[in-house]
Motif scaffolding. Structure first.
Motif, mmCIF file in Angstrom:
data_model
loop_
_atom_site.group_PDB
_atom_site.id
_atom_site.type_symbol
_atom_site.label_atom_id
_atom_site.label_comp_id
_atom_site.label_asym_id
_atom_site.label_seq_id
_atom_site.Cartn_x
_atom_site.Cartn_y
_atom_site.Cartn_z
ATOM 1 N N PRO A 220 -0.936 2.252 -0.093
ATOM 2 C CA PRO A 220 -0.198 3.529 -0.118
ATOM 3 C C PRO A 220 0.119 3.960 -1.548
ATOM 4 O O PRO A 220 0.171 5.156 -1.867
ATOM 5 C CB PRO A 220 1.083 3.213 0.656
ATOM 6 C CG PRO A 220 0.748 2.025 1.506
ATOM 7 C CD PRO A 220 -0.233 1.223 0.690
ATOM 8 N N ARG A 221 0.328 2.975 -2.406
ATOM 9 C CA ARG A 221 0.600 3.255 -3.812
ATOM 10 C C ARG A 221 -0.622 3.901 -4.473
ATOM 11 O O ARG A 221 -0.504 4.877 -5.207
ATOM 12 C CB ARG A 221 0.903 1.894 -4.468
ATOM 13 C CG ARG A 221 1.728 1.957 -5.630
ATOM 14 C CD ARG A 221 2.085 0.651 -6.262
ATOM 15 N NE ARG A 221 2.495 1.039 -7.576
ATOM 16 C CZ ARG A 221 3.732 1.368 -7.899
ATOM 17 N NH1 ARG A 221 4.699 1.247 -7.032
ATOM 18 N NH2 ARG A 221 3.994 1.809 -9.101
ATOM 19 N N VAL B 35 -2.573 8.088 2.804
ATOM 20 C CA VAL B 35 -3.160 6.814 3.197
ATOM 21 C C VAL B 35 -3.306 6.828 4.715
ATOM 22 O O VAL B 35 -2.561 7.518 5.412
ATOM 23 C CB VAL B 35 -2.255 5.645 2.736
ATOM 24 C CG1 VAL B 35 -0.946 5.610 3.502
ATOM 25 C CG2 VAL B 35 -2.969 4.308 2.851
ATOM 26 N N ILE C 197 -0.226 -2.451 -1.320
ATOM 27 C CA ILE C 197 -0.923 -1.832 -2.454
ATOM 28 C C ILE C 197 -1.511 -0.453 -2.137
ATOM 29 O O ILE C 197 -1.391 0.484 -2.926
ATOM 30 C CB ILE C 197 -2.036 -2.792 -2.955
ATOM 31 C CG1 ILE C 197 -1.388 -4.081 -3.499
ATOM 32 C CG2 ILE C 197 -2.925 -2.134 -4.001
ATOM 33 C CD1 ILE C 197 -2.356 -5.231 -3.710
ATOM 34 N N ALA D 102 -2.968 5.534 -2.927
ATOM 35 C CA ALA D 102 -3.135 6.869 -2.343
ATOM 36 C C ALA D 102 -2.223 7.877 -3.035
ATOM 37 O O ALA D 102 -2.654 8.974 -3.413
ATOM 38 C CB ALA D 102 -2.857 6.828 -0.838
#
Ligand SMILES: Cc1cc2nc3c(=O)[nH]c(=O)nc-3n(C[C@H](O)[C@H](O)[C@H](O)COP(=O)(O)OP(=O)(O)OC[C@H]3O[C@@H](n4cnc5c(N)ncnc54)[C@H](O)[C@@H]3O)c2cc1C
Ligand SMILES: Nc1ncnc2c1ncn2[C@@H]1O[C@H](COP(=O)(O)O)[C@@H](O)[C@H]1O
Lengths: 253, 309
Positions: B100-101, B110, B98, B103
């Motif tokens: 990195p999405r 991230v 979740i 970010a």
């Protein structure tokens, strides 16, 4: 359907990594570099989808230095049809961050319009585990990470994911971003004739400016250090001595 | 400074261990608000409110959050992000799926698997399978970081934060859940166990793994495995310890029939006491073991079982 496979050039996973004495990073000069192991699995999966008639064309993409050509030639020798190299750095020590990589891949995806992008779950150098998720967010496409099984069924795909509790299966709409885990398949070796053939496959060279993407890093690496070491302990003679040590010396049982 | 911390919730239940360890790491950054996103999150929210160091709990109750799908949960976090300087989650498979999405949606980098917080913008994290430790300083307006929990203590359960409901942020409908295959087990979780008994390729078969499990049960331990053992079908994937499996740091780690490849060491070398049982005295695992026993595991493990009574 076209598939895009981003492949990263990283230090070979068998090489012992050495931190530079001045704390300025890891020494990458004159060490063996290879395709990120997860990306080999992504390339292999794309080839299997092509062999199964689901995929018509495989485009391998790499972002980094000029030498990434070698990595792309490996992908072409395995079975990719053509390659795009975005030269974004001159020094092999410059690592392009996942956010910048994702922005470049987004621009390439908008040009190429693939139905599927297969990435590795993580690059074994920076161990970031981020690019696929970031790309999915930027494109607004569905996301399936850590795939150990993939079945494409027309306008959707079923993906089994390796998660902390075991396995999770989800269904994603196409176009989709899938990041692959180690157990998805065993990548093939390229045969000599295919290595020769790969030399004639198209490899386009681009720059970040061609896509209007700023690759300036957001993170400054202020230090790179050796991890705190661990010394070897003692060799015990037998099980009785082991139990005694664990009870009396270590106090852990 | 304010921190929004995504709670680790599986099957509606809060992982107090993973969430609590991330809270311990994050509280030096500022007031910690824990976000519980799940289908029927009242119980998880009540459990999160008890974690020491938590200032407030937000409960987002929606069917879309029930199975940890990344797209709706990332959208929810982004809808709440305005008030926070740091967005944090434990570096579990959920957190890594979740964050990195989140970010990217916030146009920031991230920072994954943080093992040390130096200051509000500077963090330590292992790279190259733990063969180097990098210190990074973020120039981004918001810091999005996942915490490698093995290095932090779980928060005590003595708190009493308030719980507030927040609106769901909708479901973009890109993915749907089909099924979870979770191994039911009475053993402790790998990531929180005090003792772990791990088997490698040397164990030889799925049936032989029974002796590893027996020893684990005698010690009240969790069972781990090398990748080779998982790939060979001796053990399920969620037992894998290492660079691409779970990172653990128990009081006692017993490696049996495991050679000690760097990718395996990356997941267990911070254990307090390491024991290695291997018939090859040259095996690299002995270089990190506090106690090494050069022996055939099919003799040594049953003998160890007996010796423990
Ligand atoms: C990108 C990447 C990521 C990876 N991630 C991980 C990871 O997360 N975790 C992981 O574990 N690996 C990982 N690996 C794999 C890793 O490189 C090794 O291949 C793996 O750890 C080897 O497992 P093993 O020690 O069980 O097997 P082997 O290396 O085959 O060792 C088996 C050992 O058992 C001993 N043995 C055999 N029979 C007996 C007996 N009867 N009694 C006693 N000892 C015996 C042998 O002496 C030997 O030392 C990864 C690899 C790559 C490329
Ligand atoms: N510089 C790059 N060039 C091509 N692909 C990349 C690059 N960096 C990351 N990737 C892809 O993103 C995956 C995850 O990388 P990371 O997020 O850095 O752990 C890799 O396995 C690749 O598929």
């Amino acid at each position: 359907m076209k598939v895009l496979v981003p492949v990263k050039r990283v230090i070979d996973y068998n090489v012992k990594v050495r931190v530079k004495a001045d704390g300025g990073g890891v020494d990458l000069a004159n060490v063996k570099m290879s395709m990120n192991p997860f990306d080999e699995i992504a390339v292999e999966e794309a080839i299997r989808l092509k062999e199964a008639g689901v995929v018509s064309e495989i485009v391998a993409v790499s972002i980094g230095v000029k030498q990434n050509q070698e990595t792309l030639r490996t992908a072409l020798a395995m079975g990719a049809d053509r390659a795009i190299l975005v030269i974004a750095a001159e020094d092999v020590h410059t690592d392009i961050e996942p956010l910048a990589v994702a922005k470049l891949l987004k621009a390439i995806a908008e040009e190429e319009e693939p139905g599927l992008i297969l990435l590795g779950k993580q690059a074994i150098d920076n161990d970031m585990n981020a690019t696929g998720q970031m790309l999915s967010a930027l494109l607004g496409w569905s996301q399936a990470t850590f795939a150990s099984e993939l079945a494409v069924e027309g306008d959707s795909a079923t993906v089994t994911r390796e998660v902390d509790g075991g396995l999770q299966t989800i269904k994603v709409t196409m176009p989709a971003i899938v990041t692959v885990d180690l157990r998805l398949n065993e990548p093939r070796y390229a045969s000599l004739p295919n290595i020769m053939k790969a030399k004639r496959k198209p490899l386009d060279e681009k720059t970040p400016a061609d896509y209007g993407v700023d690759v300036a890093p957001r993170l400054t690496i202020t230090k790179t250090a050796e991890p705190s070491g661990r010394a070897a302990g003692v060799i015990v003679a037998d099980v009785a001595e082991l139990v005694a040590k664990l009870k009396d010396e270590a106090g852990v049982i | 400074m304010a921190v929004l911390l995504l709670a680790e919730i599986n099957g509606g239940e809060l992982s107090a261990d993973q969430t609590g360890k991330a809270v311990t790491a994050a509280k030096s950054l500022g007031d910690v608000t824990v976000l519980c996103a799940s289908a029927g999150c009242a119980d998880a929210a009540a459990a999160a409110a008890k974690l020491d160091g938590v200032a407030a709990v937000l409960c987002a109750d929606d069917a879309a959050y029930g199975n940890g799908l990344a797209e709706p949960i990332a959208d929810l976090i982004v809808s709440l992000a305005g008030d926070f300087d740091h967005i944090v989650a434990p570096a579990t498979s959920n957190g890594k799926n979740i964050l990195p999405r989140v970010a990217a949606l916030l146009d920031v980098m991230v920072i994954s698997d943080v093992t040390g917080i130096v200051s509000a913008d500077t963090f330590e994290r292992p790279i190259y399978a733990g063969n180097a430790v990098q210190t990074v300083q973020s120039a981004d307006a918001k810091k999005v970081i996942s915490i490698r929990t093995s290095g932090f203590d779980a928060a005590a359960e003595t708190g009493s934060a308030s719980v507030t409901s927040v609106d769901a942020a909708g479901d973009p409908g890109l993915s749907s859940w089909v099924e979870d295959k979770v191994q039911a087990s009475d053993r402790p979780e790998l990531t929180s166990a005090k003792v772990i008994v791990s088997g490698g390729r040397g164990v030889g078969s799925e049936e032989n793994f029974a002796i590893i499990e027996q020893l684990a049960d005698k010690l009240g331990a969790a069972v781990g495995a090398s990748r080779a053992a998982v790939d060979s079908g001796f053990a399920p994937n969620d037992w894998q310890v290492g660079q691409t499996g779970k990172v653990v740091a128990p009081e006692l780690y017993i490696a049996i029939g495991i050679s000690g490849a760097i990718q395996h060491l990356a997941g267990m070398k911070d254990s307090k006491v390491i024991v290695a049982i291997n018939k090859d005295e040259e095996a690299p695992i002995f270089q990190v073991a506090d106690y090494g026993l050069v022996a055939d595991l099919f003799d040594a493990v049953p003998a160890l079982n007996d010796a423990l009574g």
